[in-house]
Design a protein around this motif. Structure first.
Motif, mmCIF file in Angstrom:
data_model
loop_
_atom_site.group_PDB
_atom_site.id
_atom_site.type_symbol
_atom_site.label_atom_id
_atom_site.label_comp_id
_atom_site.label_asym_id
_atom_site.label_seq_id
_atom_site.Cartn_x
_atom_site.Cartn_y
_atom_site.Cartn_z
ATOM 1 N N TYR A 67 1.069 -1.131 0.110
ATOM 2 C CA TYR A 67 0.029 0.044 -0.153
ATOM 3 C C TYR A 67 0.881 1.279 -0.051
ATOM 4 C CZ TYR A 67 -2.978 3.636 1.651
ATOM 5 O OH TYR A 67 -3.754 4.991 1.777
ATOM 6 N N ASN A 69 4.003 1.585 -0.955
ATOM 7 C CA ASN A 69 4.815 1.504 -2.357
ATOM 8 C C ASN A 69 3.713 2.212 -3.211
ATOM 9 O OD1 ASN A 69 6.720 1.165 -3.999
ATOM 10 N ND2 ASN A 69 6.010 -0.836 -4.576
ATOM 11 N N ARG A 70 2.553 1.832 -3.507
ATOM 12 C CA ARG A 70 1.516 2.325 -4.124
ATOM 13 C C ARG A 70 1.257 3.727 -4.260
ATOM 14 N NH1 ARG A 70 -2.314 -2.308 -3.501
ATOM 15 N NH2 ARG A 70 -1.158 -4.023 -4.861
ATOM 16 N N LYS A 71 1.179 4.188 -2.852
ATOM 17 C CA LYS A 71 1.219 5.668 -2.672
ATOM 18 C C LYS A 71 2.220 6.497 -2.989
ATOM 19 C CE LYS A 71 0.348 7.079 1.693
ATOM 20 N NZ LYS A 71 -0.085 6.997 3.000
ATOM 21 N N LYS A 74 2.396 6.774 -6.966
ATOM 22 C CA LYS A 74 1.462 7.697 -7.143
ATOM 23 C C LYS A 74 1.830 9.185 -7.314
ATOM 24 C CE LYS A 74 -3.359 9.236 -6.501
ATOM 25 N NZ LYS A 74 -4.616 9.300 -5.954
#
Length: 99
Positions: A67, A69-71, A74
Motif C-alpha cells: 500500500y 509503495n503504491r502511494k 502515485k
C-alpha cells in the motif's frame, strides 16, 4: 571502513549465523538498521532493527508495504507530470533557459 573490519570478526559472523543472516548481506542490513541515515547505528536502531528482523513478515506487514509503495508511486507519477508541465512552459517561454 569500520564496517568492513567488523565483517572480518569471526565472533560477529557467528552471531549473524545464529540469527540466520549471511555476513555478506551486512551492508544492506546496516543500511536498513541506520534509520536516520547518519552512517552509524546507535543501540536503539540496532535493537529495533533486529526485533523487526526476528521472525517472518506477517501478511499485514506485506500488505502495508504494498500500500505504501503504491502511494509513493502515485506521488512520484504526479510529480513527474508536474515537472514535464513546467519544462514545457519553460521551453515555450521566449526567454527559455535551455534546460
Amino acid at each position: 571502513g569500520d564496517l568492513n573490519m567488523l565483517l572480518e570478526d569471526p565472533e560477529l559472523l557467528a552471531y549473524f549465523g545464529a540469527l540466520g543472516l549471511d555476513g555478506s548481506e551486512a551492508k544492506g542490513l546496516f543500511d536498513l538498521l541506520d534509520d536516520d541515515n547518519s552512517g552509524s547505528v546507535c543501540i536503539d536502531e540496532f535493537v529495533t532493527g533486529f526485533l523487526r528482523l526476528k521472525g517472518g513478515a506477517k501478511s499485514v506487514d506485506l500488505v502495508s508495504l504494498l500500500y505504501e509503495n503504491r502511494k509513493m508511486m502515485k506521488h512520484l507519477d504526479e510529480l513527474s507530470t508536474e515537472v514535464r508541465y513546467v519544462r514545457r512552459i519553460v521551453a515555450a517561454s521566449p526567454t527559455s533557459l535551455n534546460i
